[in-house]
Design a protein around this motif. Structure first.
Motif, PDB file in Angstrom:
ATOM      1  N   PHE A   1       1.040   4.125  -2.847  1.00  0.00           N
ATOM      2  CA  PHE A   1       0.882   5.556  -2.543  1.00  0.00           C
ATOM      3  C   PHE A   1       2.049   6.359  -3.126  1.00  0.00           C
ATOM      4  O   PHE A   1       1.837   7.357  -3.837  1.00  0.00           O
TER       5      PHE A   1
ATOM      6  N   ALA B   1      -4.779  10.222   2.923  1.00  0.00           N
ATOM      7  CA  ALA B   1      -3.637  11.109   2.627  1.00  0.00           C
ATOM      8  C   ALA B   1      -3.644  11.502   1.148  1.00  0.00           C
ATOM      9  O   ALA B   1      -3.442  12.673   0.794  1.00  0.00           O
ATOM     10  N   ALA B   2      -3.901  10.517   0.291  1.00  0.00           N
ATOM     11  CA  ALA B   2      -3.932  10.791  -1.159  1.00  0.00           C
ATOM     12  C   ALA B   2      -5.078  11.751  -1.488  1.00  0.00           C
ATOM     13  O   ALA B   2      -4.927  12.668  -2.298  1.00  0.00           O
ATOM     14  N   PHE B   3      -6.199  11.519  -0.805  1.00  0.00           N
ATOM     15  CA  PHE B   3      -7.364  12.379  -1.029  1.00  0.00           C
ATOM     16  C   PHE B   3      -7.070  13.814  -0.592  1.00  0.00           C
ATOM     17  O   PHE B   3      -7.423  14.774  -1.285  1.00  0.00           O
TER      18      PHE B   3
ATOM     19  N   ARG C   1      -4.341  20.229  -3.918  1.00  0.00           N
ATOM     20  CA  ARG C   1      -3.372  20.207  -5.025  1.00  0.00           C
ATOM     21  C   ARG C   1      -2.923  21.606  -5.463  1.00  0.00           C
ATOM     22  O   ARG C   1      -1.883  21.762  -6.052  1.00  0.00           O
TER      23      ARG C   1
ATOM     24  N   LEU D   1       5.765  19.648  -3.783  1.00  0.00           N
ATOM     25  CA  LEU D   1       6.003  18.196  -3.687  1.00  0.00           C
ATOM     26  C   LEU D   1       5.853  17.546  -5.067  1.00  0.00           C
ATOM     27  O   LEU D   1       6.657  16.700  -5.463  1.00  0.00           O
ATOM     28  N   ASP D   2       4.823  17.997  -5.773  1.00  0.00           N
ATOM     29  CA  ASP D   2       4.578  17.480  -7.130  1.00  0.00           C
ATOM     30  C   ASP D   2       5.762  17.805  -8.048  1.00  0.00           C
ATOM     31  O   ASP D   2       6.267  16.949  -8.776  1.00  0.00           O
TER      32      ASP D   2
ATOM     33  N   LEU E   1      -4.084   2.587  -4.818  1.00  0.00           N
ATOM     34  CA  LEU E   1      -4.458   2.060  -3.491  1.00  0.00           C
ATOM     35  C   LEU E   1      -5.734   1.223  -3.586  1.00  0.00           C
ATOM     36  O   LEU E   1      -5.825   0.140  -3.000  1.00  0.00           O
TER      37      LEU E   1
ATOM     38  N   LEU F   1       4.667   9.781  -7.510  1.00  0.00           N
ATOM     39  CA  LEU F   1       5.763   9.966  -8.471  1.00  0.00           C
ATOM     40  C   LEU F   1       5.278   9.908  -9.914  1.00  0.00           C
ATOM     41  O   LEU F   1       5.693  10.702 -10.751  1.00  0.00           O
TER      42      LEU F   1
ATOM     43  N   ILE G   1      -2.150  15.699  -8.448  1.00  0.00           N
ATOM     44  CA  ILE G   1      -1.460  14.886  -7.442  1.00  0.00           C
ATOM     45  C   ILE G   1      -2.485  14.203  -6.523  1.00  0.00           C
ATOM     46  O   ILE G   1      -3.492  14.800  -6.158  1.00  0.00           O
ATOM     47  N   GLY G   2      -2.236  12.937  -6.217  1.00  0.00           N
ATOM     48  CA  GLY G   2      -3.130  12.192  -5.332  1.00  0.00           C
ATOM     49  C   GLY G   2      -4.091  11.278  -6.075  1.00  0.00           C
ATOM     50  O   GLY G   2      -4.469  10.230  -5.556  1.00  0.00           O
TER      51      GLY G   2
ATOM     52  N   VAL H   1       2.042  21.500  -1.564  1.00  0.00           N
ATOM     53  CA  VAL H   1       1.670  20.293  -2.321  1.00  0.00           C
ATOM     54  C   VAL H   1       2.170  20.406  -3.761  1.00  0.00           C
ATOM     55  O   VAL H   1       2.681  19.445  -4.342  1.00  0.00           O
TER      56      VAL H   1
ATOM     57  N   LEU I   1      -3.702   5.848   4.079  1.00  0.00           N
ATOM     58  CA  LEU I   1      -3.021   6.267   2.836  1.00  0.00           C
ATOM     59  C   LEU I   1      -4.014   6.846   1.826  1.00  0.00           C
ATOM     60  O   LEU I   1      -3.720   7.822   1.135  1.00  0.00           O
ATOM     61  N   PHE I   2      -5.183   6.232   1.770  1.00  0.00           N
ATOM     62  CA  PHE I   2      -6.190   6.729   0.829  1.00  0.00           C
ATOM     63  C   PHE I   2      -6.622   8.143   1.230  1.00  0.00           C
ATOM     64  O   PHE I   2      -6.776   9.027   0.389  1.00  0.00           O
TER      65      PHE I   2
ATOM     66  N   LEU J   1       0.832  -1.207   0.000  1.00  0.00           N
ATOM     67  CA  LEU J   1       0.000   0.000   0.000  1.00  0.00           C
ATOM     68  C   LEU J   1       0.867   1.257   0.000  1.00  0.00           C
ATOM     69  O   LEU J   1       0.590   2.220  -0.725  1.00  0.00           O
TER      70      LEU J   1
ATOM     71  N   PHE K   1      -6.251  -2.654  -2.727  1.00  0.00           N
ATOM     72  CA  PHE K   1      -7.287  -3.010  -1.766  1.00  0.00           C
ATOM     73  C   PHE K   1      -8.246  -4.056  -2.356  1.00  0.00           C
ATOM     74  O   PHE K   1      -8.651  -4.990  -1.669  1.00  0.00           O
TER      75      PHE K   1
ATOM     76  N   LEU L   1      -4.135  15.210  -0.440  1.00  0.00           N
ATOM     77  CA  LEU L   1      -3.206  15.773  -1.433  1.00  0.00           C
ATOM     78  C   LEU L   1      -3.974  16.257  -2.662  1.00  0.00           C
ATOM     79  O   LEU L   1      -3.692  17.319  -3.216  1.00  0.00           O
ATOM     80  N   PHE L   2      -4.948  15.442  -3.059  1.00  0.00           N
ATOM     81  CA  PHE L   2      -5.753  15.796  -4.224  1.00  0.00           C
ATOM     82  C   PHE L   2      -6.556  17.088  -3.972  1.00  0.00           C
ATOM     83  O   PHE L   2      -6.584  17.985  -4.817  1.00  0.00           O
TER      84      PHE L   2
ATOM     85  N   SER M   1      -4.177   0.780   7.224  1.00  0.00           N
ATOM     86  CA  SER M   1      -3.135   1.375   6.356  1.00  0.00           C
ATOM     87  C   SER M   1      -3.772   1.910   5.085  1.00  0.00           C
ATOM     88  O   SER M   1      -3.445   3.014   4.625  1.00  0.00           O
ATOM     89  N   PHE M   2      -4.674   1.107   4.543  1.00  0.00           N
ATOM     90  CA  PHE M   2      -5.341   1.532   3.311  1.00  0.00           C
ATOM     91  C   PHE M   2      -6.096   2.836   3.540  1.00  0.00           C
ATOM     92  O   PHE M   2      -5.978   3.792   2.766  1.00  0.00           O
TER      93      PHE M   2
ATOM     94  N   SER N   1      -2.474   7.926  -6.934  1.00  0.00           N
ATOM     95  CA  SER N   1      -2.294   7.164  -5.686  1.00  0.00           C
ATOM     96  C   SER N   1      -3.608   6.520  -5.269  1.00  0.00           C
ATOM     97  O   SER N   1      -3.638   5.351  -4.853  1.00  0.00           O
ATOM     98  N   MET N   2      -4.694   7.293  -5.364  1.00  0.00           N
ATOM     99  CA  MET N   2      -6.005   6.752  -4.963  1.00  0.00           C
ATOM    100  C   MET N   2      -6.362   5.529  -5.812  1.00  0.00           C
ATOM    101  O   MET N   2      -6.829   4.520  -5.297  1.00  0.00           O
TER     102      MET N   2
ATOM    103  N   ALA O   1      -6.249  -2.888   6.460  1.00  0.00           N
ATOM    104  CA  ALA O   1      -7.399  -2.000   6.194  1.00  0.00           C
ATOM    105  C   ALA O   1      -7.139  -0.596   6.726  1.00  0.00           C
ATOM    106  O   ALA O   1      -7.438   0.406   6.063  1.00  0.00           O
TER     107      ALA O   1
ATOM    108  N   ALA P   1       8.914  15.745  -7.277  1.00  0.00           N
ATOM    109  CA  ALA P   1       8.882  14.404  -7.858  1.00  0.00           C
ATOM    110  C   ALA P   1       9.348  14.438  -9.305  1.00  0.00           C
ATOM    111  O   ALA P   1      10.145  13.602  -9.747  1.00  0.00           O
TER     112      ALA P   1
END
Lengths: 132, 261
Positions: free
Chosen positions: A47, B17-19, B25, B33-34, A67, A52, A59-60, B30, B14-15, A43, A71, B21-22, B10-11, A63-64, B8, B37
């Motif tokens: 992410f 966190a990604a959301f 954005r 960070l983009d 993930l 990257l 961005i994001g 942020v 992380l999900f 996971l 899942f 970030l989105f 962790s998912f 990853s979503m 679950a 990369a």
């Protein structure tokens, strides 16, 4: 520790390769990583690679998607075996197709998905030693 | 079971966190960070591209093809230079008009000219107001009058050729000084009209401009060759006699002309 070094090397190579090919190698990589390691590290990998690669523009988003892909793999694993050729073929084909379609690719996405599936099957066979 | 729960969690983390970030954005950290990369990965990408891209011209055939293309380019450039040099040399050997008053200009277009079908009636030159080209100035090749600047923009200008219907100038024969008016008629020859019936004009007489300079020196200077008389139409009942005059220059082949400043 060895797993993370492998992730790092493979991840960098993968992201670099994504700049020269549209083949969804990230799907191949995540699928195989999950089949072989089956833990939360995949996971984290999904992410980071999503950040990257960022193929969906914002961005994001990538990853979503990645993930969710991992899942779904874990949810399927609860009921069925995932280290089988049919599953590897099906998951890589569907995953690659969706990945490319959502990224907005329109040309040859089915062919690219088939190639990605074939590559996944080949690596799966080589790494698992043809036992499955 | 615990491992599944961890997975679950962790998912979800992380999900989320990604959301986040989105959603954020557009927020500077942020975006940084983009960009980071991209910066980190671009050297990897470029080295991979270099590795997988076959070197250009590796094979003998492609090397030769490339060499041939470059040689053809050089040949075309040198041919253009030879033509330009010849035209410049001819022009600067010409005593009149004086070379210092000339602006060399390339013909960049010949509107509505179809080789073999129609004659050029206008030229577009690559020199304009910025180079000192103005409306009404004469355009020559050697001491032959080609036309007159009809319009000039900063970088380009339009020349009305003597063959155009729009062109009209007083002219005279160099031998007998018979005065008349030159008018283009869209064909290779121009009409030299309004000549008194008593004027002495013969076939092969050279017709030159009579001059129409204004007080600032702008306009068409005298004694520029317009062409030579190819036929004389003298009708006893007509008020004037007319002649057909053909230019000594082939307008369709011109690529470099000179504007008299």
């Amino acid at each position: 520790m060895g797993k993370w070094i492998f992730y790092l090397l493979a991840g960098f190579l993968l992201v670099g390769a994504s700049l020269i090919t549209t083949l969804p190698l990230v799907i191949v990589f995540l699928l195989l990583a999950y089949i072989f390691y089956r833990d939360s590290s995949v996971l984290v990998l999904a992410f980071v690679l999503g950040i990257l690669l960022n193929v969906y523009g914002a961005i994001g988003e990538t990853s979503m998607f990645l993930l969710l892909f991992v899942f779904v793999l874990s949810s399927y694993e609860r009921k069925f075996g995932i280290d089988t050729y049919p599953f590897v073929l099906f998951a890589s084909l569907i995953g690659s197709f969706l990945f490319l379609a959502i990224a907005g690719y329109t040309d040859y996405i089915f062919i690219e998905s088939v190639i990605a599936s074939a590559l996944t099957i080949f690596i799966f066979r080589v790494v698992s030693g043809g036992r499955r | 079971m615990r491992e599944r729960k961890n997975f679950a969690v962790s998912f979800l983390v992380l999900f989320f966190a990604a959301f986040i970030l989105f959603v954020l954005r557009q927020w500077a950290p942020v975006m940084a960070l983009d960009n980071l990369a991209v910066k980190i990965l671009s050297p990897i990408g470029s080295s991979l591209i270099r590795t997988f891209t076959p070197p250009v011209g590796k094979s003998k055939a492609s090397r030769l093809k490339e060499e041939n293309r470059k040689l053809l380019e050089k040949l075309a450039k040198s041919e253009l230079l030879v033509t330009e040099n010849r035209a410049l040399l001819d022009q600067f050997r010409t005593v009149y008009p004086a070379p210092r008053t000339l602006i060399p200009a390339n013909v960049v277009s010949k509107p509505s000219f179809i080789p073999g079908e129609t004659l050029p009636l206008k030229f577009i030159l690559d020199k304009g107001l910025g180079s000192g080209v103005k409306k009404g100035q004469a355009v020559v090749v050697g001491n032959n009058l080609i036309g007159e600047i009809e319009e000039a923009t900063d970088d380009f200008s339009v020349v009305t050729l003597i063959t155009s219907h729009k062109f009209s100038q007083t002219a005279e024969t160099s031998r007998s000084k018979a005065l008349g008016v030159i008018k283009g008629n869209g064909s290779r020859s121009v009409v030299f009209g309004n000549i008194l019936p008593s004027a002495d004009i013969k076939k092969s007489d050279v017709v030159v401009s009579a001059g129409s300079l204004d007080k600032n020196g702008d306009g068409i200077p005298p004694n520029l060759v317009i062409g030579k008389v190819v036929s004389v139409n003298k009708n006893p009942s007509a008020i004037f006699q007319t002649c057909d005059v053909e230019s000594l220059v082939d307008f369709s082949k011109l690529s470099l002309v000179f504007v008299i400043e």
